[in-house]
Scaffold this motif. Structure first.
Motif, short mmCIF file in Angstrom:
data_model
loop_
_atom_site.label_atom_id
_atom_site.label_comp_id
_atom_site.label_asym_id
_atom_site.label_seq_id
_atom_site.Cartn_x
_atom_site.Cartn_y
_atom_site.Cartn_z
N THR A 107 11.69 59.53 45.61
CA THR A 107 12.85 58.66 46.09
C THR A 107 13.06 58.89 47.54
O THR A 107 13.15 59.89 48.33
CB THR A 107 14.19 59.22 45.49
N THR A 121 18.56 56.81 49.32
CA THR A 121 18.74 56.00 48.13
C THR A 121 20.20 56.18 47.40
O THR A 121 20.41 57.49 47.32
CB THR A 121 17.47 56.03 47.43
N GLU A 122 20.75 55.31 46.86
CA GLU A 122 21.82 55.47 46.03
C GLU A 122 21.42 55.66 44.57
O GLU A 122 20.58 55.03 44.26
CB GLU A 122 22.86 54.48 45.97
N VAL A 123 21.84 56.67 43.87
CA VAL A 123 21.25 57.25 42.69
C VAL A 123 22.74 57.50 41.71
O VAL A 123 23.69 57.84 42.42
CB VAL A 123 20.61 58.37 42.64
N VAL A 145 19.84 61.90 49.05
CA VAL A 145 20.18 60.66 48.27
C VAL A 145 21.71 60.83 48.43
O VAL A 145 22.38 61.89 48.51
CB VAL A 145 19.72 60.83 46.86
#
Length: 602
Positions: free
Chosen positions: A520, A524-526, A596
């Motif tokens: 990832t 990154t948005e999770v 993240v």
């Protein structure tokens, strides 16, 4: 050919001096020329082929654990397995199960018996040439009846070809036959008893005055003359003495057992000096470092050859600097002290040619440990490639695993006399090496046996004196240490065998562990508690990844057989900063930073 101690050099000729001392999947810096010149293939091809060796070694181990005598080798980019007809179904069932576990059983076909016929023709050629060169009656060649005994078998794994033969000939069986029939004086002539990729057991020995005897005199020996036969008489009468058809004999120009081939950054394959008391101003022994290692408490150690210690008489080791291959320049730092050493059976015991039960003795090894390592030194999990015109530390290949070598695998060894050399593993089995008498001198009356591998050694170009103890690799896998030379062969102690037999099992070879890679991308948005995945290139079995937050390990997860791992993002929203580190025993990778953004729940 008889064993000889590692060569000595006068330290006065080498004035002492003080000296100081990118993580890709596989480090191939400087490797291409050596691989292409010695093996005729690219670096990528060499490293890819080494994976086949790993699979063959695992298969061989599984068959042994199942009680199936086998001969496993690599032929034409496939694994070839020979078993007795009686074990054919059992072997196929085991291999099919392994293939299913590996999800590699998509191809099912019938194996042709042509390869077996080709092997039989080659056996005829070998035996015929052997008979011609020695002017004696050969052991019976493979006949039509023998060919018919070879059964075609199902290919239950697309990369494995299994064939059945009427009877497996084992090294232990041949040793028993030799013990029951040879005169004691003949034992000193033995160089090795090994098996090759075709399942043919080869007895190699030094020539003697009787080697050129007439056929008539050889035929005069009768089966009743047990325990009094020369090797030549045994060979001529081999079938009558109970030897299998696929046992062949080869002679060399020598007189018996094999000869031992023997600054702050320390690499496998570098040279070192030995002395009884740490005084390196006089005569010193010279050998090569095998593998940098850990003891069970996590302290530095070094694995090398047992015979280098002269049965424990040489107790102190120091780094021997070189200006070029086989050109020592100075003694630099103290290295450590010899701890455990074994050359032959436990306690550095050998067998006497006069011992009527010599073949009943357990097979020995050739291994030693250097402990109490100088804390100023930095021991790396990498093997020196001895680059031409450069320091031996300038080009290395990383060690990533430990295991066996398969027959037919291409191995490279590193040592201070011949540098970096590559060749094909031709045989595996027992070699016979001169031991030491009570005064530490070599003697043919004390024969040490060592289990390991052999390869061709033309003109001692692959392995020579002083290379002893150096590292042997297949790809990036540690498989052995340089041990001996004789009869045109280089001989390597099997590392796994030595670990099975000795306290070396309490030590572990230092391995290079690649830094983890997160799949990832940073930022990154999770989702809350999302599974974050990653991988560790070429991770050895047992590798784990630590997830570190604010300097503390918050998760430890396993790396699977394909190098993949996963861990969970936290439940709380906001930016999640983490550090990843791979560990395997005391081996630790560099770290990888990541982050993240955890979204608020819907």
């Amino acid at each position: 050919m008889p064993a000889a101690a590692a060569p000595e050099v006068n330290a006065a000729d080498s004035q002492a001096s003080n000296s100081s001392a990118s993580d890709s999947a596989v480090d191939t810096t400087g490797l291409a020329n050596a691989i292409e010149e010695d093996l005729g293939k690219s670096v990528d091809e060499y490293l890819e082929d080494s994976k086949l060796n790993d699979k063959a070694s695992a298969l061989k181990k599984a068959l042994k654990e199942a009680g199936i005598d086998s001969n496993v080798s690599i032929k034409n980019d496939k694994i070839s397995v020979q078993v007795a007809n009686a074990n054919l179904d059992k072997a196929n069932e085991l291999i099919a199960g392994l293939a299913a576990d590996a999800k590699d059983n998509s191809v099912v076909a019938k194996a042709s018996d042509k390869p077996a016929e080709a092997d039989a023709q080659q056996d005829n050629k070998v035996i015929a040439e052997d008979a011609k060169s020695e002017s004696v009656k050969p052991v019976a060649a493979k006949t039509e009846a023998a060919k018919k005994s070879v059964n075609a078998a199902k290919v239950v794994d697309s990369g494995v070809l299994v064939t059945g033969i009427e009877k497996m000939t084992t090294i232990d069986g041949v040793l028993k036959q030799l013990q029951a029939n040879l005169a004691p004086s003949e034992i000193s002539r033995l160089t090795s008893v090994t098996v090759d990729a075709r399942g043919q057991v080869k007895v190699t020995a030094g020539k003697s005055a009787t080697t050129k005897s007439s056929k008539a005199s050889l035929r005069a020996a009768s089966p009743s003359a047990s325990k009094n036969l020369t090797l030549e008489q045994f060979k001529a009468q081999a079938k009558a003495q109970g030897a299998a058809d696929n046992v062949v004999f080869e002679y060399n120009e020598h007189d018996g057992q094999a000869k031992p081939a023997a600054e702050t950054d320390i690499y496998d394959g570098m040279g070192y000096a030995l002395s009884p008391d740490g005084n390196f101003a006089g005569q010193i022994g010279i050998c090569s470092i095998g593998f940098n290692a850990w003891d069970k408490a996590g302290n530095d150690a070094i694995i090398t050859a047992g015979h280098c210690t002269n049965d424990g008489r040489q107790k102190v080791a120091a780094v021997l600097e070189h200006s070029a291959v086989n050109e020592p320049s100075s003694i630099s730092n103290l290295l450590g002290k010899v701890g455990f050493n074994q050359f032959g059976m436990a306690g550095n015991k050998g067998v006497s040619p006069d011992d009527p039960n010599w073949a009943d003795k357990p097979t020995g090894t050739d291994i030693a440990i250097i402990d109490e390592i100088n804390p100023a030194l930095n021991l790396h999990p990498e093997v020196s490639q001895w680059p031409s015109g450069q320091d031996e530390r300038d080009k290395t290949i990383k060690v990533r695993s430990v295991g066996e070598a398969a027959l037919g695998a291409e191995a490279c060894n590193s040592g201070r006399t011949t540098g970096w050399q590559c060749s094909t593993i031709t045989e595996e089995g027992i070699f016979f090496v001169r031991g030491y008498d009570d005064n530490g001198n070599e003697t043919s009356q004390d024969i040490r046996t060592v289990w390991g591998y052999t390869s061709d050694n033309p003109g001692d170009s692959v392995l020579d004196h002083g290379d002893s103890g150096g590292a042997v690799l297949v790809g990036s896998r540690a498989v052995g240490v340089n041990s001996a030379l004789g009869g045109g062969l280089a001989m390597y102690t099997s590392l796994t065998d030595a670990m099975d037999k000795t306290v070396v099992k309490d030590y572990s070879v230092k391995l290079f562990i690649s830094a983890p890679k997160a799949n990832t991308a940073n930022g990154t948005e999770v989702e809350s508690e999302a599974s974050l995945k990653g991988s560790v290139a070429d991770a050895p079995k047992g590798t784990k990844v630590q997830v570190i937050v604010d300097g503390k390990v918050v998760q430890t997860v396993d790396v699977d057989s394909k190098g993949n791992f996963s861990f969970n993002a936290p439940k709380a929203e906001g930016q999640f900063n983490f550090t990843l580190k791979a560990v395997n025993g005391y081996n630790v990778s560099d770290t990888t930073e990541g982050n993240v953004v955890v979204q608020a729940p819907a």
